[in-house]
Design a protein around this motif. Structure first.
Motif, PDB file in Angstrom:
ATOM      1  N   GLU A 129       0.683  -1.264  -0.043  1.00 29.65           N
ATOM      2  CA  GLU A 129      -0.006   0.111   0.079  1.00 29.65           C
ATOM      3  C   GLU A 129       0.782   1.353   0.069  1.00 29.65           C
ATOM      4  OE1 GLU A 129      -3.726   0.071   0.925  1.00 29.65           O
ATOM      5  OE2 GLU A 129      -3.631  -1.956   0.306  1.00 29.65           O
ATOM      6  N   ILE A 130       2.159   1.035   0.255  1.00 25.62           N
ATOM      7  CA  ILE A 130       3.027   2.466   0.365  1.00 25.62           C
ATOM      8  C   ILE A 130       3.098   3.002  -1.078  1.00 25.62           C
ATOM      9  CG2 ILE A 130       5.221   1.297  -0.745  1.00 25.62           C
ATOM     10  CD1 ILE A 130       6.477   2.829   1.911  1.00 25.62           C
ATOM     11  N   GLU A 131       2.928   4.390  -0.758  1.00 26.97           N
ATOM     12  CA  GLU A 131       3.022   5.578  -1.962  1.00 26.97           C
ATOM     13  C   GLU A 131       4.679   5.690  -1.972  1.00 26.97           C
ATOM     14  OE1 GLU A 131       0.681   7.211  -3.889  1.00 26.97           O
ATOM     15  OE2 GLU A 131      -1.077   6.736  -2.578  1.00 26.97           O
ATOM     16  N   VAL A 132       5.200   5.604  -3.587  1.00 23.65           N
ATOM     17  CA  VAL A 132       6.261   5.943  -3.820  1.00 23.65           C
ATOM     18  C   VAL A 132       6.450   6.987  -4.721  1.00 23.65           C
ATOM     19  CG1 VAL A 132       8.545   5.020  -5.019  1.00 23.65           C
ATOM     20  CG2 VAL A 132       6.973   3.511  -3.479  1.00 23.65           C
ATOM     21  N   VAL A 133       7.115   8.066  -4.518  1.00 24.25           N
ATOM     22  CA  VAL A 133       7.335   9.320  -5.206  1.00 24.25           C
ATOM     23  C   VAL A 133       8.768   9.422  -5.562  1.00 24.25           C
ATOM     24  CG1 VAL A 133       5.198  10.437  -4.349  1.00 24.25           C
ATOM     25  CG2 VAL A 133       7.450  10.774  -3.559  1.00 24.25           C
ATOM     26  N   VAL A 134       9.376  10.286  -6.511  1.00 26.74           N
ATOM     27  CA  VAL A 134      10.666  10.199  -6.859  1.00 26.74           C
ATOM     28  C   VAL A 134      11.068  11.834  -6.693  1.00 26.74           C
ATOM     29  CG1 VAL A 134      12.374  10.025  -8.766  1.00 26.74           C
ATOM     30  CG2 VAL A 134      10.360   8.339  -8.591  1.00 26.74           C
ATOM     31  N   GLN A 135      12.361  11.989  -6.227  1.00 29.34           N
ATOM     32  CA  GLN A 135      12.984  13.276  -6.184  1.00 29.34           C
ATOM     33  C   GLN A 135      13.849  13.172  -7.146  1.00 29.34           C
ATOM     34  OE1 GLN A 135      15.455  14.087  -2.834  1.00 29.34           O
ATOM     35  NE2 GLN A 135      15.088  16.314  -2.863  1.00 29.34           N
ATOM     36  N   GLU A 136      13.576  13.960  -8.317  1.00 30.42           N
ATOM     37  CA  GLU A 136      14.604  13.607  -9.549  1.00 30.42           C
ATOM     38  C   GLU A 136      15.786  14.609  -9.480  1.00 30.42           C
ATOM     39  OE1 GLU A 136      13.969  11.764 -12.119  1.00 30.42           O
ATOM     40  OE2 GLU A 136      11.739  11.470 -12.111  1.00 30.42           O
ATOM     41  N   GLU A 137      15.742  15.687  -8.669  1.00 37.23           N
ATOM     42  CA  GLU A 137      17.108  16.367  -8.432  1.00 37.23           C
ATOM     43  C   GLU A 137      17.040  16.411  -6.934  1.00 37.23           C
ATOM     44  OE1 GLU A 137      18.089  19.972 -10.982  1.00 37.23           O
ATOM     45  OE2 GLU A 137      15.903  19.920 -11.022  1.00 37.23           O
ATOM     46  N   GLN A 138      18.320  16.121  -6.322  1.00 39.91           N
ATOM     47  CA  GLN A 138      18.375  16.271  -4.889  1.00 39.91           C
ATOM     48  C   GLN A 138      18.862  17.709  -4.476  1.00 39.91           C
ATOM     49  OE1 GLN A 138      19.381  12.920  -6.257  1.00 39.91           O
ATOM     50  NE2 GLN A 138      17.396  12.896  -5.556  1.00 39.91           N
ATOM     51  N   LEU A 139      17.895  18.581  -4.201  1.00 44.19           N
ATOM     52  CA  LEU A 139      18.032  19.815  -3.918  1.00 44.19           C
ATOM     53  C   LEU A 139      17.832  20.296  -2.355  1.00 44.19           C
ATOM     54  CD1 LEU A 139      16.228  21.392  -7.183  1.00 44.19           C
ATOM     55  CD2 LEU A 139      18.486  20.992  -6.453  1.00 44.19           C
ATOM     56  N   GLY A 140      17.762  19.433  -1.579  1.00 45.25           N
ATOM     57  CA  GLY A 140      17.689  19.498  -0.112  1.00 45.25           C
ATOM     58  C   GLY A 140      16.531  18.743   0.615  1.00 45.25           C
ATOM     59  N   THR A 141      16.738  18.921   1.720  1.00 43.27           N
ATOM     60  CA  THR A 141      15.612  17.835   2.543  1.00 43.27           C
ATOM     61  C   THR A 141      14.166  18.822   2.424  1.00 43.27           C
ATOM     62  OG1 THR A 141      16.203  19.090   4.340  1.00 43.27           O
ATOM     63  CG2 THR A 141      16.966  16.939   4.245  1.00 43.27           C
ATOM     64  N   ALA A 142      13.990  19.898   2.331  1.00 43.72           N
ATOM     65  CA  ALA A 142      12.741  20.492   2.134  1.00 43.72           C
ATOM     66  C   ALA A 142      12.052  20.052   0.809  1.00 43.72           C
ATOM     67  CB  ALA A 142      12.862  22.174   2.333  1.00 43.72           C
TER      68      ALA A 142
END
Length: 358
Positions: free
Chosen positions: A69-82
């Motif tokens: 049931e987990i939702e998986v999303v992608v951070q294409e660029e690593q621009l910080g934790t926020a």
């Protein structure tokens, strides 16, 4: 109040010197991020979002094997934790209640600690940050607290000499109303030494709006993050020490505790006896009174009350030993049921089978 989890698992982990995403390295027989998910389940979350990046397809596959049931999303660029947390916005669209931000490479945050953060939110704090008193604060972000209120979080690179003298440090774990969290993130800039969007900056933004922020503290050991293979090895030692102590406290006899290795989900009943040099892989349950003899390896298996395994035995996934069943030396069982009182004494392989009662 409902709760959602946001678990950050996008980092490459270059210091691991590995082609594998950092959060897929195993601790206690499961990927690192599984420990954060396990702790978060104590909050009975309505939704769980995993933010991936490097090796996202492999991380998503492992995540869905643990929780379909987990939702998986992608951070294409690593621009910080926020910026990473912001990637969960669409997945949490329409979600009421709080969001708790956890880290896939920080495996020891306990459910009790998260419960304390939840309680602080219930008393009216707009933002709750998890902190710890560091023996050696090093390069951790510092928590600047005045009059019981958290005023800001300062990253080490941006801290003054006075701020670097503070021992109260930031774990990165945050709890806030979900809608407020994303609203605050929208106001975060990247005017800092790293040019990144820091999640920590939401505290100063919130204080500027007259909102409250408080710190809940935990033991420093809970905040251990994994960045290198040496730290992974140290974390494994810490995990095994915790599991051994837990087993003994629950009435399990470990003849030589330092030689027994547990998995994340190992369950052993009271009055079971575990001899030296036993390894438990994931998915093992051992009932009360069972005896696991020396140099045995179990994975995905179940041993019923008074069952005996080994020495030098291997139980593979699907092995089911009924009450009083015995598996002797140099025996391998896979996807097979051994009925009550039955004996498989030595030098045997049994797979996809049923062995009847004595």
């Amino acid at each position: 109040m409902s709760t959602s989890l946001i678990v950050l698992a996008a980092g490459q982990g270059t210091r691991m010197n590995s082609d594998r995403p950092k959060v897929l390295h195993e601790l206690g027989g499961v990927p690192l991020f599984a420990h954060a998910l396990g702790a978060g389940r104590a909050l009975e979350p309505e939704r769980v979002v995993l933010v991936t990046g490097h090796g996202s397809a492999a991380v998503a596959k492992a995540a869905r094997a643990l929780d379909p049931e987990i939702e998986v999303v992608v951070q294409e660029e690593q621009l910080g934790t926020a910026h990473a947390v912001a990637q969960a916005r669409d997945a949490l669209d329409g979600a009421d209640g709080d969001a708790v931000v956890l880290y896939g490479d920080t495996p020891f945050i306990s459910g009790e600690t998260l419960g304390a953060m939840q309680a602080a939110r219930a008393t009216g704090a707009d933002i709750v940050v998890l902190g710890f008193e560091a023996a050696d604060p090093g390069r951790y972000g510092r928590l600047v607290v005045e009059g019981g209120q958290l005023h800001r979080i300062v990253e080490f690179k941006d801290a003054s000499a006075t701020e670097r003298a503070i021992a109260l440090c930031n774990s990165g774990v945050v709890a806030a109303d979900s809608a407020l969290l994303f609203d605050l993130i929208d106001a975060v800039g990247n005017d800092n030494a790293a040019g990144e969007y820091y999640l920590t900056d939401i505290v100063e933004v919130a204080r500027g709006r007259g909102l409250s922020a408080v710190v809940v503290t935990c033991d420093e050991a809970e905040t251990l993050g994994i960045n290198t293979r040496a730290e992974l090895a140290a974390a494994e030692a810490q995990f095994q020490a915790m599991k051994r102590a837990e087993a003994v406290a629950n009435g399990v006899t470990l003849v030589a505790p330092e030689t027994v290795f547990f998995a994340f989900d190992t369950w052993i009943g009271r009055d079971a006896l575990i001899e030296p040099n036993v390894v438990f892989g994931p998915g093992v349950t051992v009932e009360s009174g069972a005896r696991i003899r020396a140099f045995s390896h179990l994975e995905g298996a179940h041993g019923s009350r008074d069952a005996v395994v080994g020495p030098y035995a291997r139980l593979r996934p699907g092995a089911e030993l009924a009450e009083g069943a015995k598996v002797g030396n140099f025996v391998e069982i896979k996807n097979a049921e051994i009925a009550p009182g039955a004996k498989v004494n030595h030098l045997t392989y049994i797979g996809d089978a049923f062995v009847g009662a004595e």
